[in-house]
Scaffold this motif. Structure first.
Motif, PDB file in Angstrom:
ATOM      1  N   ALA A 186      11.197  -3.177   9.150  1.00  0.00           N
ATOM      2  CA  ALA A 186      10.870  -3.568  10.517  1.00  0.00           C
ATOM      3  C   ALA A 186       9.573  -2.912  10.975  1.00  0.00           C
ATOM      4  CB  ALA A 186      12.013  -3.189  11.450  1.00  0.00           C
ATOM      5  N   TYR A 187       9.398  -1.634  10.614  1.00  0.00           N
ATOM      6  CA  TYR A 187       8.174  -0.908  10.976  1.00  0.00           C
ATOM      7  C   TYR A 187       6.954  -1.547  10.321  1.00  0.00           C
ATOM      8  CZ  TYR A 187       4.781   2.921  11.169  1.00  0.00           C
ATOM      9  OH  TYR A 187       3.643   3.681  11.371  1.00  0.00           O
ATOM     10  N   GLY A 188       7.072  -1.889   9.052  1.00  0.00           N
ATOM     11  CA  GLY A 188       5.968  -2.537   8.355  1.00  0.00           C
ATOM     12  C   GLY A 188       5.642  -3.897   8.931  1.00  0.00           C
ATOM     13  N   SER A 189       6.678  -4.628   9.350  1.00  0.00           N
ATOM     14  CA  SER A 189       6.453  -5.944   9.957  1.00  0.00           C
ATOM     15  C   SER A 189       5.683  -5.823  11.265  1.00  0.00           C
ATOM     16  CB  SER A 189       7.793  -6.644  10.209  1.00  0.00           C
ATOM     17  OG  SER A 189       8.475  -6.866   8.994  1.00  0.00           O
ATOM     18  N   VAL A 190       6.023  -4.813  12.061  1.00  0.00           N
ATOM     19  CA  VAL A 190       5.319  -4.594  13.326  1.00  0.00           C
ATOM     20  C   VAL A 190       3.849  -4.277  13.073  1.00  0.00           C
ATOM     21  CG1 VAL A 190       5.124  -3.068  15.329  1.00  0.00           C
ATOM     22  CG2 VAL A 190       7.368  -3.877  14.593  1.00  0.00           C
ATOM     23  N   LEU A 191       3.582  -3.487  12.017  1.00  0.00           N
ATOM     24  CA  LEU A 191       2.196  -3.133  11.701  1.00  0.00           C
ATOM     25  C   LEU A 191       1.410  -4.326  11.190  1.00  0.00           C
ATOM     26  CD1 LEU A 191       2.495   0.332   9.915  1.00  0.00           C
ATOM     27  CD2 LEU A 191       1.766  -0.116  12.249  1.00  0.00           C
ATOM     28  N   GLN A 192       2.027  -5.112  10.308  1.00  0.00           N
ATOM     29  CA  GLN A 192       1.323  -6.224   9.683  1.00  0.00           C
ATOM     30  C   GLN A 192       1.251  -7.458  10.577  1.00  0.00           C
ATOM     31  OE1 GLN A 192      -0.264  -5.737   6.851  1.00  0.00           O
ATOM     32  NE2 GLN A 192       0.531  -3.641   6.838  1.00  0.00           N
ATOM     33  N   VAL A 193       2.243  -7.620  11.456  1.00  0.00           N
ATOM     34  CA  VAL A 193       2.249  -8.758  12.384  1.00  0.00           C
ATOM     35  C   VAL A 193       2.405  -8.199  13.796  1.00  0.00           C
ATOM     36  CG1 VAL A 193       3.236 -11.027  12.880  1.00  0.00           C
ATOM     37  CG2 VAL A 193       3.435 -10.059  10.587  1.00  0.00           C
TER      38      VAL A 193
END
Length: 211
Positions: A186-193
């Motif tokens: 979820a953290y990576g998704s927030v950063l990438q999108v």
């Protein structure tokens, strides 16, 4: 198997299957990394030859991290080979675990998280995500590869005791790793999108083009 005082034949089967699994894992690792190197060389140099490969390995961040990762797994392979020959290396298993985990960091340093230039929290989260996936999926592969054969080698009474001990032990790893995978994903998704309206704009553009 120590928890249920398993027989020698069952322990022999477990050890044999474990070594087979490790051998397959090493072969897949080195083959996949070599294929990844060839792909990177082709993307960077637009050709595949020895000079282009050496250039990527020696003159790029990707090459440095690739060499470090392969070297660390090569050391793991040496430790595994020594153990298979009955030559125990002091703290060999602990050393192999540390090397494998550090090797995962080299993947994170080449990830989308590192591309942003921030080499702290995003890279750490990416490493934790891969560690969680490796623990979860690796554990399942290990169970699938070893358990059926050990099951047949155990006595009827010992089978139930062993499964009753094994499932909670795996759950102690699988459940926390599931949380780690979800949180870091979820953290990576927030950063990438960072903004969902970007995706909405893309959908609108595709709709207009399609019309």
């Amino acid at each position: 198997l120590d928890a249920v005082n398993a027989s020698v034949p069952a322990r022999t089967v477990a050890l044999k299957r474990w070594r087979q699994l490790m051998l397959v894992a090493f072969v897949i690792f080195f083959a996949a990394n070599f294929a990844d190197l060839l792909l990177q060389v082709n993307l960077v140099a637009e050709q595949l030859n020895w000079n282009a490969m050496v250039g990527v390995l020696l003159n790029s961040r990707y090459g440095t991290l690739w060499l470090l990762r392969v070297a660390m797994f090569a050391l793991c392979a040496v430790l595994f080979a020594l153990d298979a020959r009955g030559k125990r290396v002091p703290y060999g298993e602990s050393i192999a675990i540390v090397l494998a985990n550090v090797a995962l960091i080299t993947r994170s340093l080449n990830s989308h998280a590192a591309a942003s230039g921030n080499l702290s929290m995003p890279v750490f989260a990416d490493w934790l995500h891969m560690l969680g996936v490796a623990s979860w999926v690796g554990g399942l592969f290990c169970l699938a590869w070893i358990v059926p054969f050990v099951w047949r080698a155990l006595g009827p009474k010992t089978r139930g005791e062993w499964i009753a001990w094994l499932v909670p032990q795996f759950s102690l790893i699988a459940l926390p790793m599931t949380i780690v995978i979800f949180v870091t994903g979820a953290y990576g998704s927030v950063l990438q999108v960072p903004a969902l309206d970007v995706l909405d704009g893309d959908r609108v553009l595709l709709h207009v083009q399609g019309a």
